[in-house]
Design a protein around this motif. Structure first.
Motif, PDB file in Angstrom:
ATOM      1  N   UNK A  75      -1.284  -3.596  -8.178  1.00  0.00           N
ATOM      2  CA  UNK A  75      -2.615  -2.988  -8.061  1.00  0.00           C
ATOM      3  C   UNK A  75      -3.690  -3.944  -8.572  1.00  0.00           C
ATOM      4  N   UNK A  76      -3.823  -5.063  -7.910  1.00  0.00           N
ATOM      5  CA  UNK A  76      -4.883  -6.026  -8.202  1.00  0.00           C
ATOM      6  C   UNK A  76      -5.727  -6.204  -6.952  1.00  0.00           C
ATOM      7  N   UNK A  77      -6.987  -6.540  -7.132  1.00  0.00           N
ATOM      8  CA  UNK A  77      -7.960  -6.686  -6.035  1.00  0.00           C
ATOM      9  C   UNK A  77      -7.837  -5.545  -5.025  1.00  0.00           C
ATOM     10  N   UNK A  78      -7.731  -4.310  -5.544  1.00  0.00           N
ATOM     11  CA  UNK A  78      -7.566  -3.128  -4.688  1.00  0.00           C
ATOM     12  C   UNK A  78      -8.859  -2.867  -3.921  1.00  0.00           C
ATOM     13  N   UNK A  79      -8.718  -2.638  -2.621  1.00  0.00           N
ATOM     14  CA  UNK A  79      -9.887  -2.372  -1.783  1.00  0.00           C
ATOM     15  C   UNK A  79      -9.925  -0.947  -1.248  1.00  0.00           C
ATOM     16  N   UNK A  80      -8.832  -0.196  -1.385  1.00  0.00           N
ATOM     17  CA  UNK A  80      -8.855   1.166  -0.873  1.00  0.00           C
ATOM     18  C   UNK A  80      -7.620   1.956  -1.236  1.00  0.00           C
ATOM     19  N   UNK A  81      -7.783   3.283  -1.331  1.00  0.00           N
ATOM     20  CA  UNK A  81      -6.685   4.227  -1.536  1.00  0.00           C
ATOM     21  C   UNK A  81      -6.852   5.327  -0.496  1.00  0.00           C
ATOM     22  N   UNK A  82      -5.770   5.681   0.190  1.00  0.00           N
ATOM     23  CA  UNK A  82      -5.846   6.704   1.219  1.00  0.00           C
ATOM     24  C   UNK A  82      -4.794   7.788   1.010  1.00  0.00           C
ATOM     25  N   UNK A  83      -5.183   9.024   1.352  1.00  0.00           N
ATOM     26  CA  UNK A  83      -4.257  10.144   1.442  1.00  0.00           C
ATOM     27  C   UNK A  83      -4.054  10.396   2.932  1.00  0.00           C
ATOM     28  N   UNK A  84      -2.929   9.928   3.445  1.00  0.00           N
ATOM     29  CA  UNK A  84      -2.763   9.916   4.889  1.00  0.00           C
ATOM     30  C   UNK A  84      -3.712   8.900   5.488  1.00  0.00           C
ATOM     31  N   UNK A  85      -4.577   9.354   6.401  1.00  0.00           N
ATOM     32  CA  UNK A  85      -5.574   8.462   6.999  1.00  0.00           C
ATOM     33  C   UNK A  85      -6.959   8.650   6.406  1.00  0.00           C
ATOM     34  N   UNK A  86      -7.062   9.461   5.348  1.00  0.00           N
ATOM     35  CA  UNK A  86      -8.360   9.776   4.754  1.00  0.00           C
ATOM     36  C   UNK A  86      -8.534   9.044   3.430  1.00  0.00           C
ATOM     37  N   UNK A  87      -9.619   8.310   3.256  1.00  0.00           N
ATOM     38  CA  UNK A  87      -9.842   7.620   1.984  1.00  0.00           C
ATOM     39  C   UNK A  87      -9.970   8.603   0.829  1.00  0.00           C
ATOM     40  N   UNK A  88      -9.492   8.196  -0.342  1.00  0.00           N
ATOM     41  CA  UNK A  88      -9.657   9.008  -1.548  1.00  0.00           C
ATOM     42  C   UNK A  88     -11.145   9.201  -1.819  1.00  0.00           C
ATOM     43  N   UNK A  89     -11.487  10.383  -2.346  1.00  0.00           N
ATOM     44  CA  UNK A  89     -12.895  10.644  -2.658  1.00  0.00           C
ATOM     45  C   UNK A  89     -13.416   9.620  -3.647  1.00  0.00           C
TER      46      UNK A  89
END
Length: 426
Positions: free
Chosen positions: A272-286
């Motif tokens: 978890x370095x230089x993280x650019x996004x987190x998704x739940x399925x195809x939806x980005x985390x709030x």
């Protein structure tokens, strides 16, 4: 016809002379071949040495940095300021600029940028760049302390980082994630969006590069985009072949929540370095916050069914598996008397008031540039000439010395004995 003693002696001398010439020709041939092979081995060795020396100077690199830039619809409101670029000889360069301002939008403190290299042009070269900004205020509400970005590129790959001293909204401190979006309080979050430590890494056989943006600030009403402290590094050369793996998600806790979203989830895994996004399925985390290289906290968006939680960084997107799944739960409408519960594939429905849960599978796909963690040396075209030179050298020695001396001595001894017998008979 009888020959006179004089004729017989002359004939014998011709025979002995011919034998000597043949002997010396054979001995000379072996010595000549041996000498040629020795010369060839020396040439191959020189090629290996010179080839190695030449390959050591085949690498090159670039570096650049700037303190701040503001853009509106592709037009610079504040050009990259101050900006530097690594000279062609790899010598160090730096620049500093007094505070700048964009009336009604932001004011920025002293900015600086630098780029340098070590062992430039060799396989051991390292390119480094850095940029910093003393302070920044946006819309008179967001205050940012000292900001700095750094990057490094060499044969092992490219890495970078960002430090931000503080972020506050109207005097209230705001938590600073290691990367990703910054959670701003209302109503500031309707005016600005802020992302920290954005990194773009690109690798291919023979090259590695990285761009680090310490902060990206967007003024939502006017779409003005501000980049703070950008650093770029790149290295190229035949010895660069970087191999890396994307992050992994091994756990999600809790692993279920309402379909309306809003569940605070702790994601565990690796990379978890230089993280650019987190998704739940195809939806980005709030929202999400990178706590460290193995932990992320995120808020689930609205959704249904069971989905995979994936993390994307500059190495790519985490593969899906049972350990990353999150299940949405929901409730039906009261359309009549009675109650019931049901399960099914997809969105569950029930008669009356009841809880329905659904299961399903999802796949997440993502792309990202490879970040270097392991360097594999691919070898040089001249390397094979080293053992070849050794083989040819010993072969030359064998012919030159063994055949040229041992065999020659044996043949010379036999020839001299023959000559002595001929002289005696004469």
């Amino acid at each position: 016809m009888n020959e006179s003693p004089t004729s017989r002696g002359r004939s014998a001398r011709h025979v002995h002379s011919a034998r000597r010439v043949g002997l010396f020709r054979r001995v000379g041939l072996f010595r000549m071949v041996g000498a040629l092979l020795l010369a060839l081995s020396a040439a191959l060795g020189s090629f290996a040495f010179l080839g190695g020396a030449a390959s050591a100077a085949t690498d090159s690199g670039t570096g650049s940095a700037f303190g701040i830039q503001a853009v509106l619809a592709g037009t610079n409101l504040i050009p990259p300021t101050p900006s530097v670029a690594l000279p062609a000889d790899g010598s160090a360069v730096s620049n500093t600029l007094v505070p700048v301002a964009l009336p009604g939008v932001l004011t920025a403190g002293v900015a600086s940028a630098s780029s340098s290299s070590t062992n430039f042009g060799t396989a051991a070269e390292t390119i480094t760049s850095s940029a910093s900004l003393a302070s920044l205020t946006a819309l008179s509400a967001l205050s940012v302390g000292a900001v700095q970005s750094t990057c490094t590129s060499n044969a092992k790959g490219s890495t970078g980082g960002t430090t931000v001293a503080s972020i506050s909204a109207s005097g209230t401190p705001i938590p600073i994630p290691s990367s990703g979006p910054v959670s701003l309080p209302a109503p500031l979050n309707t005016l600005l969006s802020v992302t920290i430590n954005g990194q773009t890494v690109a690798n291919s056989p023979g090259s590695t590069s990285i761009t680090v943006d310490a902060l990206k600030i967007t003024v939502l009403a006017t779409a003005v985009e501000v980049t703070v402290a950008e650093s770029k590094c790149a290295a190229t050369g035949p010895d660069i072949n970087v191999v890396s793996t994307p992050p992994t998600v091994t756990g999600v806790n809790p692993n279920s929540g309402p379909s309306t979203g809003g569940t605070s989830v702790t994601i565990t895994g690796t990379g978890f370095t230089c993280v650019t996004g987190v998704k739940f399925g195809n939806t980005p985390a709030t929202t999400f916050t990178v706590v460290n290289s193995t932990t992320i906290t995120a808020t689930s968006p609205p959704g249904t069914g069971t989905v995979d939680v994936t993390v994307t960084n500059c190495n790519g997107t985490s593969p899906t598996g049972t350990g990353d799944q999150f299940t949405y739960t929901g409730s039906g409408n009261n359309n009549g008397g009675g109650s019931g519960a049901g399960t099914g594939t997809g969105t569950g429905t029930g008669t009356g008031t009841g809880a329905g849960t659904g299961t399903g599978t999802g796949t997440g796909a993502g792309t990202g540039a490879i970040s270097g963690v392991t360097a594999v040396h691919t070898g040089e075209p001249w390397a094979g000439s080293i053992p070849l030179a050794i083989i040819v050298f010993f072969l030359g020695c064998a012919l030159f010395w063994r055949r040229g001396l041992t065999s020659a001595v044996s043949r010379a001894t036999h020839a001299m004995a023959t000559l002595r017998r001929g002289d005696t008979q004469r």
